[in-house]
Design a protein around this motif. Structure first.
Motif, PDB file in Angstrom:
ATOM      1  N   LEU A 116     -17.054 -29.019 -14.610  1.00 13.55           N
ATOM      2  CA  LEU A 116     -16.467 -28.823 -15.943  1.00 13.55           C
ATOM      3  C   LEU A 116     -14.946 -28.851 -15.871  1.00 13.55           C
ATOM      4  CD1 LEU A 116     -18.764 -26.042 -17.449  1.00 13.55           C
ATOM      5  CD2 LEU A 116     -18.696 -28.466 -18.079  1.00 13.55           C
ATOM      6  N   VAL A 117     -14.391 -28.240 -14.834  1.00 11.99           N
ATOM      7  CA  VAL A 117     -12.937 -28.278 -14.632  1.00 11.99           C
ATOM      8  C   VAL A 117     -12.484 -29.731 -14.466  1.00 11.99           C
ATOM      9  CG1 VAL A 117     -11.074 -27.692 -13.012  1.00 11.99           C
ATOM     10  CG2 VAL A 117     -12.745 -25.948 -13.688  1.00 11.99           C
ATOM     11  N   MET A 118     -13.201 -30.482 -13.646  1.00  8.27           N
ATOM     12  CA  MET A 118     -12.824 -31.879 -13.408  1.00  8.27           C
ATOM     13  C   MET A 118     -12.824 -32.683 -14.704  1.00  8.27           C
ATOM     14  SD  MET A 118     -14.583 -34.745 -10.932  1.00  8.27           S
ATOM     15  CE  MET A 118     -16.044 -34.961 -11.962  1.00  8.27           C
ATOM     16  N   TRP A 119     -13.931 -32.625 -15.453  1.00  8.11           N
ATOM     17  CA  TRP A 119     -14.018 -33.439 -16.669  1.00  8.11           C
ATOM     18  C   TRP A 119     -13.036 -32.961 -17.735  1.00  8.11           C
ATOM     19  CZ3 TRP A 119     -15.926 -37.830 -15.654  1.00  8.11           C
ATOM     20  CH2 TRP A 119     -16.992 -37.974 -14.772  1.00  8.11           C
ATOM     21  N   SER A 120     -12.878 -31.650 -17.890  1.00 10.05           N
ATOM     22  CA  SER A 120     -12.008 -31.125 -18.934  1.00 10.05           C
ATOM     23  C   SER A 120     -10.530 -31.180 -18.557  1.00 10.05           C
ATOM     24  CB  SER A 120     -12.396 -29.683 -19.255  1.00 10.05           C
ATOM     25  OG  SER A 120     -11.555 -29.169 -20.250  1.00 10.05           O
ATOM     26  N   LEU A 121     -10.182 -30.630 -17.407  1.00  8.95           N
ATOM     27  CA  LEU A 121      -8.773 -30.554 -17.027  1.00  8.95           C
ATOM     28  C   LEU A 121      -8.246 -31.904 -16.530  1.00  8.95           C
ATOM     29  CD1 LEU A 121      -6.213 -28.858 -16.598  1.00  8.95           C
ATOM     30  CD2 LEU A 121      -7.080 -28.338 -14.306  1.00  8.95           C
ATOM     31  N   PHE A 122      -8.928 -32.496 -15.556  1.00  7.21           N
ATOM     32  CA  PHE A 122      -8.414 -33.725 -14.944  1.00  7.21           C
ATOM     33  C   PHE A 122      -8.507 -34.925 -15.879  1.00  7.21           C
ATOM     34  CE2 PHE A 122      -9.670 -32.173 -10.407  1.00  7.21           C
ATOM     35  CZ  PHE A 122      -8.805 -31.116 -10.531  1.00  7.21           C
ATOM     36  N   PHE A 123      -9.686 -35.134 -16.475  1.00  7.97           N
ATOM     37  CA  PHE A 123      -9.881 -36.332 -17.290  1.00  7.97           C
ATOM     38  C   PHE A 123      -9.384 -36.153 -18.727  1.00  7.97           C
ATOM     39  CE2 PHE A 123     -12.453 -37.445 -13.720  1.00  7.97           C
ATOM     40  CZ  PHE A 123     -12.405 -38.829 -13.664  1.00  7.97           C
ATOM     41  N   MET A 124      -9.900 -35.138 -19.429  1.00 10.02           N
ATOM     42  CA  MET A 124      -9.557 -35.012 -20.846  1.00 10.02           C
ATOM     43  C   MET A 124      -8.144 -34.491 -21.075  1.00 10.02           C
ATOM     44  SD  MET A 124     -13.145 -33.893 -22.680  1.00 10.02           S
ATOM     45  CE  MET A 124     -13.522 -32.472 -21.687  1.00 10.02           C
ATOM     46  N   THR A 125      -7.720 -33.492 -20.299  1.00 13.16           N
ATOM     47  CA  THR A 125      -6.413 -32.883 -20.542  1.00 13.16           C
ATOM     48  C   THR A 125      -5.283 -33.635 -19.853  1.00 13.16           C
ATOM     49  OG1 THR A 125      -7.486 -30.735 -20.784  1.00 13.16           O
ATOM     50  CG2 THR A 125      -5.108 -30.733 -20.426  1.00 13.16           C
TER      51      THR A 125
END
Length: 168
Positions: A116-125
């Protein structure tokens, strides 16, 4: 009977996630240049809207591009390893008490949270907003990141749910 079916469902969902994130990691290693180009162009911001006021965020250093990409692969590999270990712990503890089975999900849950951190922080944010990936018609990973965040989040919510001791 119901607790057994619920546990099987949790294990199956965890294994599906584990296989998926492992293939993502493997693809990034085996097709290094294609996926490296993705990271490079996101950081370069070279396909975002012309003349935007945020181009100062662009990173043109090939060394930093490599660092970002290797960091992403390392993070995915860490998630994969934790997911495999977590899946096997769940399988191993499948027939034990509800408390022991629930406690066996620890590494699986950690892997899902890191995803979730990867998809939210790295990709989306960072990618999507900081480097304006959403503006790129070519190098835009948001179409994958958003549904993956939802799938992983739903999986996490189901797996983290405690089993009902009465149903055993």
């Amino acid at each position: 009977m119901m607790a057994s079916l619920e546990r099987v469902c949790k294990i199956v969902l965890m294994l599906l996630f584990t296989i998926y994130i492992s293939i993502v990691t493997l693809n990034n290693v085996l097709d290094y240049s294609s996926n490296f180009n993705f990271v490079k162009h996101v950081l370069l911001m070279d396909t975002t809207f012309k003349n935007n006021e945020l181009m100062w965020r662009s990173i043109s250093s090939p060394n930093i591009h490599t660092l970002f990409y290797i960091g992403l692969i390392f993070f995915e590999a860490m998630i994969s390893i934790l997911a495999w270990i977590g899946s096997f712990c769940m399988i191993k503890n499948y027939k034990l008490s509800a408390k022991k089975f629930h406690n066996s999900k620890k590494l699986a849950v950690i892997s899902l949270i890191l995803s979730l951190v990867m998809w939210s922080l790295f990709f989306m944010t960072i990618g999507g907003e900081w480097f304006l990936m959403w503006q790129s018609p070519t190098w835009n990973g948001l179409a994958v990141a958003r549904p993956m965040f939802l799938i992983v989040g739903i999986t996490l919510l189901f797996i983290i749910k405690k089993d009902d001791e009465k149903n055993e």
